[in-house]
Design a protein around this motif. Structure first.
Motif, PDB file in Angstrom:
ATOM      1  N   GLY A  37       3.640   3.565  -0.990  1.00 20.75           N
ATOM      2  CA  GLY A  37       4.545   3.670  -2.132  1.00 20.75           C
ATOM      3  C   GLY A  37       4.475   5.063  -2.697  1.00 20.75           C
ATOM      4  N   ASN A  44       1.564   7.316  -1.850  1.00 21.11           N
ATOM      5  CA  ASN A  44       1.527   8.059  -0.594  1.00 21.11           C
ATOM      6  C   ASN A  44       2.472   9.249  -0.607  1.00 21.11           C
ATOM      7  OD1 ASN A  44       1.140   5.137  -0.249  1.00 21.11           O
ATOM      8  ND2 ASN A  44       0.513   5.775   1.790  1.00 21.11           N
ATOM      9  N   LEU A  80       2.438  -5.743  -7.255  1.00 22.66           N
ATOM     10  CA  LEU A  80       1.767  -5.665  -8.561  1.00 22.66           C
ATOM     11  C   LEU A  80       2.187  -6.834  -9.453  1.00 22.66           C
ATOM     12  CD1 LEU A  80       2.100  -1.821  -9.035  1.00 22.66           C
ATOM     13  CD2 LEU A  80      -0.059  -3.068  -9.101  1.00 22.66           C
ATOM     14  N   GLN A 122      -9.528   0.525 -12.021  1.00 20.32           N
ATOM     15  CA  GLN A 122      -9.506   0.243 -10.583  1.00 20.32           C
ATOM     16  C   GLN A 122     -10.837   0.481  -9.887  1.00 20.32           C
ATOM     17  OE1 GLN A 122      -5.706   2.329  -9.301  1.00 20.32           O
ATOM     18  NE2 GLN A 122      -6.093   0.880  -7.653  1.00 20.32           N
ATOM     19  N   TYR A 176       4.342   2.610 -13.225  1.00 19.92           N
ATOM     20  CA  TYR A 176       4.952   2.732 -11.895  1.00 19.92           C
ATOM     21  C   TYR A 176       6.474   2.575 -11.996  1.00 19.92           C
ATOM     22  CZ  TYR A 176       4.345   2.455  -6.790  1.00 19.92           C
ATOM     23  OH  TYR A 176       4.331   2.711  -5.443  1.00 19.92           O
ATOM     24  N   ALA A 234       0.818  -1.208   0.000  1.00 16.98           N
ATOM     25  CA  ALA A 234       0.000   0.000   0.000  1.00 16.98           C
ATOM     26  C   ALA A 234       0.855   1.263   0.000  1.00 16.98           C
ATOM     27  CB  ALA A 234      -0.933  -0.015   1.211  1.00 16.98           C
ATOM     28  N   SER A 263      -4.056   0.064  -2.754  1.00 16.83           N
ATOM     29  CA  SER A 263      -3.831  -1.041  -3.715  1.00 16.83           C
ATOM     30  C   SER A 263      -5.104  -1.833  -3.992  1.00 16.83           C
ATOM     31  CB  SER A 263      -2.753  -2.014  -3.213  1.00 16.83           C
ATOM     32  OG  SER A 263      -1.557  -1.373  -2.898  1.00 16.83           O
TER      33      SER A 263
HETATM   34  N1  TRP Z   1      -0.517   1.425  -3.375  1.00 22.79           N
HETATM   35  C1  TRP Z   1       0.748   1.604  -3.988  1.00 22.79           C
HETATM   36  C2  TRP Z   1       1.176   3.067  -3.808  1.00 22.79           C
HETATM   37  O1  TRP Z   1       0.522   3.802  -3.137  1.00 22.79           O
HETATM   38  C3  TRP Z   1       0.788   1.193  -5.427  1.00 22.79           C
HETATM   39  C4  TRP Z   1       0.131  -0.116  -5.690  1.00 22.79           C
HETATM   40  C5  TRP Z   1       0.559  -1.349  -5.338  1.00 22.79           C
HETATM   41  C6  TRP Z   1      -1.106  -0.300  -6.332  1.00 22.79           C
HETATM   42  N2  TRP Z   1      -0.340  -2.297  -5.713  1.00 22.79           N
HETATM   43  C7  TRP Z   1      -1.371  -1.671  -6.321  1.00 22.79           C
HETATM   44  C8  TRP Z   1      -1.987   0.591  -6.886  1.00 22.79           C
HETATM   45  C9  TRP Z   1      -2.549  -2.158  -6.881  1.00 22.79           C
HETATM   46  C10 TRP Z   1      -3.148   0.093  -7.456  1.00 22.79           C
HETATM   47  C11 TRP Z   1      -3.442  -1.265  -7.427  1.00 22.79           C
HETATM   48  O2  TRP Z   1       2.148   3.482  -4.330  1.00 22.79           O
END
Ligand code: TRP
Length: 449
Positions: free
Chosen positions: A29, A32, A337, A391, A112, A27, A231
């Motif tokens: 990454g 945030n 991911l 998403q 990413y 979560a 995520s």
């Molecule tokens: N949540 C991560 C971030 O904030 C990125 C991430 C990892 C993500 N797995 C994910 C985003 C799945 C969307 C869906 O950087």
């Protein structure tokens, strides 16, 4: 790591705290540390923060429980797990949604990795500067196709390398060690920045909401940000849930993950917004004449180096450590991911984990390369399609599946594994109908508002 051959036990995170840190690692990454402060700064600060908090806990959290529960119940990759929650004869429907999720996860990883590559550039650049390679250091911080290619491929190789080693050895070990270091460094930097002239203006902007800034576009951004940060809607939490021990309390674990994730976004805001105003005070152009952010995408790259420059000799060292931690935070997200398609390919197509990591990681790298060569239109397009559409829509679909399709007594049995008393808890009184009605209604409302 053991593979999940029928009858053999599935690989698991070895401890509850290991899981929490791994899921929090997914979560926490760029979403945030980069996405949230940038969005807050361009959407009025405090008001965005409030709406974001509201959406994380009232929309994101229940959906996080839903995704984790599907995964743990399924004890398999997301495609198989999503098939298992469907009634007899309808497994294909659930499976096809998960395939869309897996494609979404792959697309998210493809951009990413480019972003994370830039951070690697900012990490390596001062190192090169120290050994006197000034031109190479400059090149790493400049925008060019060559640099993007090199750094993206490097980052993807690192991601593939961790994923091929499997859950317990690869993913858990990285997350447990480095997350706490990240928090400490942030707190130190906040302590520093708040002593600098101008910082208080940033703090005010972040903490004092101005409700005249609230509008539907901003609420939509906040929802997208909440999904991205937690995520959700790309089967990541489903696959992590499948590695979670049966004795773990799902609602509690999800709450801990959501709290850590939101806490770090908040801390990042406490650093970046004040740092913006400090940089402005030092002559860096942050806002244009109309008061809008100059360029929101690279805000972080304008503001942070400007902050490190004010720290004198220590600045160089601090910036190396800071960007190193950013890269690690990005890596614990990117591995989650890549784990989505890799776990599916290795289980469904009976490929070895090593082979599927390289093959799928390689394909995603090719997609990144295509984006780099067509940066102008493709970069934003992939981001918008995967994060603003795929998403939330998948989040909505999984809420509907859990709320309306999955048998209520099976859900209860799964949740009971880790918390015997759940049936009489407030959580169980609220959550089932909440996911069934309130979450879909909120999402549809935000989507069409
Ligand atoms: N949540 C991560 C971030 O904030 C990125 C991430 C990892 C993500 N797995 C994910 C985003 C799945 C969307 C869906 O950087």
């Amino acid at each position: 790591m053991t593979t999940s051959v029928a009858g053999e036990s599935r690989a698991q995170f070895s401890s509850k705290i290991g899981f929490i840190l791994a899921a929090a690692g997914s979560a926490v990454g760029l979403g945030n540390i980069w996405g949230f402060p940038t969005q807050a700064a361009s959407n009025g600060g405090g008001a965005f923060l409030l709406i974001y908090l509201f959406l994380v806990f009232l929309l994101g959290y229940p959906l996080l429980v839903a995704e984790l529960t599907i995964g743990r119940y399924g004890q398999a990759n997301p495609v198989k797990a999503s098939g298992k929650i469907m009634p007899n004869g309808k497994a294909a429907v659930g499976r096809s949604f998960a395939v869309v999720g897996l494609i979404t996860a792959s697309c998210i990883l493809s951009f990413y990795a480019i972003l994370a590559g830039w951070l690697m550039g900012f990490f390596f650049s001062p190192l090169l500067e120290i050994v006197g390679l000034h031109d190479a250091a400059q090149w790493l911080e400049s925008f060019s196709t060559g640099r993007n290619l090199l750094l993206t491929v490097l980052f993807m190789v690192a991601t593939i390398y961790v994923v091929k080693n499997g859950v317990a050895e690869g993913i858990e070990r990285w997350s447990t060690r480095l997350m706490p270091v990240l928090v400490v460094l942030f707190l130190v930097l906040i302590g520093y920045i708040l002593t600098q002239p101008g910082a208080m203006d940033g703090l005010k902007m972040f903490l004092i909401p101005d409700f005249s800034e609230v509008n539907s576009g901003m609420i939509h951004s906040a929802m997208g940000q909440a999904f991205f940060s937690l995520s959700l809607g790309a089967c990541t939490m489903m696959v992590y849930g499948s590695y979670l021990r049966k004795d773990a309390d799902l609602p509690k674990t999800a709450a801990q993950v959501a709290l850590i994730d939101t806490g770090i976004a908040f801390i990042a805001g406490l650093l970046i917004l004040p740092a913006m105003f400090v940089a402005q005070n030092n002559g860096v152009q942050i806002f244009d004449d109309a008061g809008n952010l100059e360029s929101s995408g690279d805000l972080v790259f304008g503001v942070l180096p400007a902050m490190f420059d004010t720290m004198g000799g220590a600045g160089l060292l601090v910036s190396i450590v800071f960007f190193a931690l950013m890269v690690v935070a990005a890596l614990t997200s990117s591995i989650s991911l890549l784990e989505v398609p890799v776990s599916t390919a290795s289980e469904e197509l009976k490929m070895s984990r090593e082979k599927s990591s390289w093959v799928i990681g390689g394909l995603i790298t090719l997609l990144s390369v295509a984006i780099i060569f067509n940066f102008g239109w493709m970069f934003d397009a992939v981001i918008i399609v995967s994060t603003e559409y795929a998403q939330p829509i998948l989040g909505l679909i999984f809420a509907l599946l859990v709320g309306w399709v999955w048998r209520r007594d099976t859900v209860l049995t799964e949740l009971r594994e880790g918390s015997a008393e759940i049936e009489s808890s407030l959580f169980w009184k609220v959550w089932p109908w909440y996911v069934r009605v309130v979450c879909p209604a909120m999402m549809i409302f935000v989507f069409f508002a």
